[in-house]
Every structure is written in structure tokens, then in C-alpha cells.
Design an enzyme around this catalytic site. Sequence first.
Site, PDB file in Angstrom:
ATOM      1  N   LYS A 291      -6.501  -3.034  14.838  1.00 32.42           N
ATOM      2  CA  LYS A 291      -7.561  -2.018  14.838  1.00 32.42           C
ATOM      3  C   LYS A 291      -8.812  -2.544  15.532  1.00 32.42           C
ATOM      4  O   LYS A 291      -9.110  -3.733  15.466  1.00 32.42           O
ATOM      5  CB  LYS A 291      -7.910  -1.624  13.406  1.00 32.42           C
ATOM      6  CG  LYS A 291      -6.858  -0.743  12.754  1.00 32.42           C
ATOM      7  CD  LYS A 291      -7.328  -0.243  11.411  1.00 32.42           C
ATOM      8  CE  LYS A 291      -6.217   0.550  10.740  1.00 32.42           C
ATOM      9  NZ  LYS A 291      -6.510   0.782   9.316  1.00 32.42           N
ATOM     10  N   ARG A 326      -1.280  -5.154   5.626  1.00 37.94           N
ATOM     11  CA  ARG A 326      -0.465  -4.177   6.363  1.00 37.94           C
ATOM     12  C   ARG A 326      -0.570  -4.536   7.843  1.00 37.94           C
ATOM     13  O   ARG A 326      -1.657  -4.433   8.423  1.00 37.94           O
ATOM     14  CB  ARG A 326      -1.005  -2.767   6.083  1.00 37.94           C
ATOM     15  CG  ARG A 326      -0.206  -1.645   6.722  1.00 37.94           C
ATOM     16  CD  ARG A 326      -0.811  -0.292   6.362  1.00 37.94           C
ATOM     17  NE  ARG A 326      -0.047   0.791   6.933  1.00 37.94           N
ATOM     18  CZ  ARG A 326      -0.182   1.215   8.187  1.00 37.94           C
ATOM     19  NH1 ARG A 326      -1.071   0.661   8.996  1.00 37.94           N
ATOM     20  NH2 ARG A 326       0.569   2.201   8.641  1.00 37.94           N
TER      21      ARG A 326
END
Length: 347
Positions: A291, A326
Site C-alpha cells: 500500500k 495481511r
Amino acid sequence: MPGTRSWLRPTGLVTGPEARRLVVEGHARPLLGGPQAFTLVERIVWDGGIRPPVRSTLPVVAVDPVELRPFTAAPAAPFDRPRLMGILNVTPDSFSDGGAHADSAAAIAHGLRLVAEGADMIDVGGESTRPGATPVPAEEELRRVVPVVEGLAREGVMVSIDTRKAVVMEAALAAGARLVNDVSGLAFDPAAPAVAARAAARGAWIVLMHMRGTPATMNEAPAYRACALEVADELAARLATALAAGIPRQQVILDPGFCFAKHEPHNVELLRDLALLHRLGCPLLVGLSRKGWASWLESVQPPAARLPGSLVAAHWALERGVRLLRVHEVAATRQAVDAWVTLAGRA
Ligand code: HH2
């Protein structure tokens, strides 16, 4: 002052034999049972208004051990040590791997590869929730995820279903999923809390993530006065709703939702203050992999080139007691986590 409250954040972290010695000597307390210990506590006082929170740092001995209990108690297995959730997006439009595993057989093969690389569970998603993503009808999401959940569960894989929709949760649970990962924290679909409660009664874990609004609009103008404290309060509200629906606290995992209704200053503040979220008494999950949680990182293209930044962020989270990561790149993260476990326990 009315409405003034305080939050605690463990800091002054030490690891390994030094941590154990300082705990015995009374200068430190174990963070979630170890291997780290914290020697200092930041007390953050805020009235919820426009004035920023007031922060002061105290030695751990100056704080009542009862107040520190959520930060010191060891979590139950399997979150007594770091776990990896491998990401498997069965979507054409996910931000980093859209279209890579579009048919079920390829998706199952990729999930099994991630398990072989060291993933403890696989998070299967059939709807992208990246900023600006278009919602997917339930029928299409079901068509994408159910065969993949079934195929992986048949191979003995612990499967998580990444969805906001009760019907998708139900079908995935029937197909063998053992975790429900809802980025809306069970707020999107009014039927979701009851479905999650039934699943939790059969032993499933429920991940409640923090976000505001919907993926389509969430990053237009997120505004916080004290991001980490507001996220903590809003997650506490999601947790309270889950508990009221009959989900036991021991089955809940909480996630601050990096990049969901958050820009760089919010993500950075949340990373700084991550450890205060332990006050909610549930294992923490973070999703930082690939991200652009900082704008310079966002400009690193393609997202698959962000592995070094992702590993540093994962390490930062581990140091602050996060026990579920994750991630897209399982093999590399597994190696980083195992290296950290060796050093944090022994060095
Ligand atoms: N992030 C994404 C999706 N699901 N679930 C949790 N609990 N936490 C997260 O941070 C999180 C999540 C977005 O990442 P990705 O699945 O890679 O992309 P996309 O939403 O575009 O499919």
C-alpha cells in the site's frame, strides 16, 4: 474537563534477555506476554475537541498494573505468535494483483503456493476495496470466491473470506471458511452481524476493520482531529456492536484499516500510536502490504515494487505487538518475521 479521557500507549520497548531481566527487576512489563517488554507508558489526555491531545511519558512503575493488563496479557493461540495471512484477490481490478488469479484453478494454485511459502491462512476476496473501486453485485462475488474457498478448504487450508456481504459470508463459511474479514467492521450489511455471530459460535474468527464511508468515496477528504484516538473509539464501537450481536470477544480480531479513509498523516500517526489499540483486548491485524501508506511510497510503481517498504512497515507493526500481517509476498515476509522472532527472543 467534561468528556476528557485518557489513553495509554506502551513505549520504551526492549527485547530478548534484556526484556526478561527488566521485567524480573520490575522496570518493565511484558508486551502481550513477550518477547518484547515496555519500560515506559505514554499517557494521552484528550477532551475530544479542537485542542490536540496532551501527551506525557511515565516510567512503567508509575502506572497501576490493573490499567496495564490489556497490554501485558498474553493472547490465546494462535495469536500468541506472529501469523501471516496471504492475500488472494479473485478480482479483475485489485490495486496490485487485479486479474492475476481470475479463474478458480489459478487462484487455488496461487493460494496453495502461498501456504507452501509459509502463510498461516489465506484471505480470499472477490471485490476490490481500493479507493474508488466499483461495488460488485453479490452474485458475481459469489461466483468468484466460493469455488476458491471450497478448493482451498478441501486441501486443509485455513481460509478467510474478505467480504462486506452477509450472503457471501454465509456461502463462504458453508464452503469451509473459518475467518470472516469485513473491511466495514460488519457495518455495511445489516444482516452481517447475525451471520458472523452464528459463525463465531462454531469457532470462526471475525476481523473488524476500521473505515469511514465506502471504498468509492472514503479517501476524498478524510478528516480527524486525533486520528489514532478516533480510530480506537470507532473500533471500540464496532466491537461493542459485534459483542451485542453475540460474537464473543475472544473470537474478534481488530484492524485499524490502513489507507481506508486515511491519508499519509493519518497512516503515519496510526503507525506511531499502534500499541494503544491493545487496550481493546483483541489481537491486531494490519494490512500494509504494497500500500502507498506514505505518498512517496504511493509513487513507487507498480505496487509490486513496494516490498522493501512493506517489510519495514510489517516489522514496525510486529515490534508494537501486532500478531497478524495481511501480505501479498508471503515467502519474503515469512523470512522477515522468522528473523525478527529469533532476534526479539534471543538477542
Ligand atoms: N486491505 C485490503 C483489502 N482487505 N482487509 C483487512 N482486514 N485489512 C486491510 O488492510 C485490507 C483488507 C486492500 O488490499 P488488497 O486486497 O490487496 O486490494 P484490493 O482491495 O484492491 O483487492
